[in-house]
Motif scaffolding. Sequence first.
Motif, PDB file in Angstrom:
ATOM      1  N   ARG A 201      30.826  53.398  42.891  1.00 51.21           N
ATOM      2  CA  ARG A 201      32.052  54.146  42.650  1.00 51.21           C
ATOM      3  C   ARG A 201      33.093  53.761  43.693  1.00 51.21           C
ATOM      4  NH1 ARG A 201      29.975  60.197  43.836  1.00 51.21           N
ATOM      5  NH2 ARG A 201      32.157  60.808  43.804  1.00 51.21           N
ATOM      6  N   GLN A 243      40.359  51.133  37.769  1.00 51.47           N
ATOM      7  CA  GLN A 243      39.685  51.259  36.477  1.00 51.47           C
ATOM      8  C   GLN A 243      39.845  50.023  35.628  1.00 51.47           C
ATOM      9  OE1 GLN A 243      41.488  54.943  35.176  1.00 51.47           O
ATOM     10  NE2 GLN A 243      39.691  56.148  35.773  1.00 51.47           N
ATOM     11  N   ASP A 244      40.985  49.349  35.760  1.00 52.06           N
ATOM     12  CA  ASP A 244      41.219  48.122  34.995  1.00 52.06           C
ATOM     13  C   ASP A 244      40.218  47.026  35.361  1.00 52.06           C
ATOM     14  OD1 ASP A 244      43.284  49.257  33.615  1.00 52.06           O
ATOM     15  OD2 ASP A 244      44.887  48.346  34.831  1.00 52.06           O
ATOM     16  N   THR A 248      34.238  52.612  38.420  1.00 52.33           N
ATOM     17  CA  THR A 248      34.222  54.065  38.292  1.00 52.33           C
ATOM     18  C   THR A 248      34.965  54.644  39.488  1.00 52.33           C
ATOM     19  OG1 THR A 248      32.111  54.026  37.148  1.00 52.33           O
ATOM     20  CG2 THR A 248      32.772  56.109  38.157  1.00 52.33           C
TER      21      THR A 248
END
Length: 250
Positions: A201, A243-244, A248
């Motif tokens: 993340r 995010q692209d 996460t």
Amino acid sequence: MLTVGTAPVTGSVHSFDISTGVDGPGTRFVAFLAGCPLRCLYCHSPDTQYRRYGRPTSVQDLVTEIRRYERFLKVAHGGVTLSGGEPLHQPAFTREVLRRCTEMGLHTALDTSGLLGDRADNALLDATDLVLLDIKSGDPATYRAVTRTGRLQPTVRFARRLADRGMPIWVRFVLVPGLTDDPGNVEAVASIAADLPTVERVEVLPFHRLGARKYAALGLPFPLERTPPPDEALLRRVIGQFQDHGLTVY
């Protein structure tokens, strides 16, 4: 007291706290070690930058304190996080505390900028379940401007070493308007993170001024006193950039 050779292993510990959902999974015992080679403009804990601001503490003393919370931490699916300052500024102490926590069956996390990653030997990393990796910036010039003393490449080298070992990484990025928010800089951080297969993340942390009172107490000027927190539009844009890349984001 634990010794390496003939010298006792002690550390400089500023403080500890119990936190939930901030410094790793579950409820954590977070020990803040004193001493850091960086002088980040947005640092909210200037009182942890120098080892003299901490209290000399043996490995056994800190482990004894952790044991008081052992059962609670296990029930709460948490563990122990060593933060700072910079834990790798005190690698022997950090290694032995993490090792003892691992022997207790506690999940362990290392919160680090990665600048001193070369000081983390394999034994230290073997005792670490998760690395919270603070990537200050992805553009080398911006990284230098943010930290005032640091270089980006050691962090990238350390991150790749972690990924090669298969170690879980949570990337942290502090979003500061006018300092770290340039699209190219964010894109560079996102590219570094996306190139690490073990990144679980990315945490985009909005800049805040909550540490201003600590600077005042130390008689120091707060470098970003007039800098506002990021607004929602900027936060959404930066989150979208990560995010692209298929990451996460929290």
